[in-house]
Design a protein around this motif. Structure first.
Motif, short mmCIF file in Angstrom:
data_model
loop_
_atom_site.label_atom_id
_atom_site.label_comp_id
_atom_site.label_asym_id
_atom_site.label_seq_id
_atom_site.Cartn_x
_atom_site.Cartn_y
_atom_site.Cartn_z
N ILE A 147 0.81 -1.22 0.00
CA ILE A 147 0.00 0.00 0.00
C ILE A 147 0.84 1.26 0.00
N GLU A 148 2.16 1.12 0.23
CA GLU A 148 3.01 2.30 0.25
C GLU A 148 4.46 1.90 0.03
N GLY A 149 5.18 2.67 -0.76
CA GLY A 149 6.61 2.47 -0.93
C GLY A 149 6.95 1.37 -1.91
N ASN A 150 8.12 0.77 -1.70
CA ASN A 150 8.65 -0.26 -2.59
C ASN A 150 8.76 -1.57 -1.81
N CYS A 151 7.84 -2.49 -2.06
CA CYS A 151 7.80 -3.77 -1.35
C CYS A 151 8.57 -4.86 -2.10
N VAL A 152 9.41 -4.46 -3.03
CA VAL A 152 10.27 -5.41 -3.74
C VAL A 152 11.72 -5.23 -3.29
N ASN A 153 12.25 -4.04 -3.46
CA ASN A 153 13.61 -3.73 -3.04
C ASN A 153 13.62 -2.31 -2.48
#
Length: 181
Positions: A15-21
């Protein structure tokens, strides 16, 4: 409208930011939420996982598992502060039980008190010594609240000297009973 809202609440998503790297906030379908660092789409680095049941873990992550230093707080108020490895309490740590006030400080292996440690009862009693699978094991000393000491070998949470004495007393009682009949 209710069915649309329900399906949104059950979906898992970043839901916010970068949840991969990078840094991000991820809501899980079961109601859990993770806020923290990611590597290759996995929780990795520092972060906070708040569980739908009220439990929470704050600390290090490696390959989506608690790893390194961290704090786990259970919904009932129990608390562990210490080392984690592959998702388990492993290494040095302190576990405090909220309901009793009892505290264990020492070694953990795969989530269990194993190794050397100190278990302190809120009533003033304290055991210092070896543990295995969460129970007193090996050499240890139990200090009663009145200062009396019980020193010796323990197995599966039982002092072997006391166990031997109790067994001997039972054998003597059984022998006396048999002689009376």
């Amino acid at each position: 409208m209710l069915s649309t809202q329900l399906s949104l609440n059950l979906s898992a998503e970043c839901i916010e930011g970068n949840c991969v790297n990078g840094q991000g906030t991820y809501n899980f379908a079961n109601g859990d939420q993770y806020i923290g660092e990611y590597k290759d789409g996995k929780r990795h680095g520092q972060g906070t996982h708040t569980f739908a049941n009220g439990n929470q873990y704050i600390g290090g992550w490696k390959n989506a598992q608690p790893h390194g230093l961290g704090t786990k707080t259970w919904a009932d108020g129990d608390n562990y502060l210490g080392e984690f490895k592959a998702g388990y309490r492993s290494g040095q740590g302190t576990h405090t039980w909220a309901k009793t006030g009892n505290v264990y400080v020492g070694d953990f292996v795969n989530g269990k008190r194993t190794g050397q440690g100190t278990y302190t009862n809120v009533n003033g009693g304290q055991y210092i010594g070896g543990f295995k699978d969460g129970k007193a094991h090996g050499l240890g000393t139990y200090t009663y609240a009145n200062g009396e000491l019980l020193i010796g070998e323990w197995s599966d949470g039982v002092n072997l000297e006391i166990e031997e004495r109790l067994q001997k007393e039972q054998r003597e009682r059984d022998l006396r009973t048999a002689q009376m009949n």
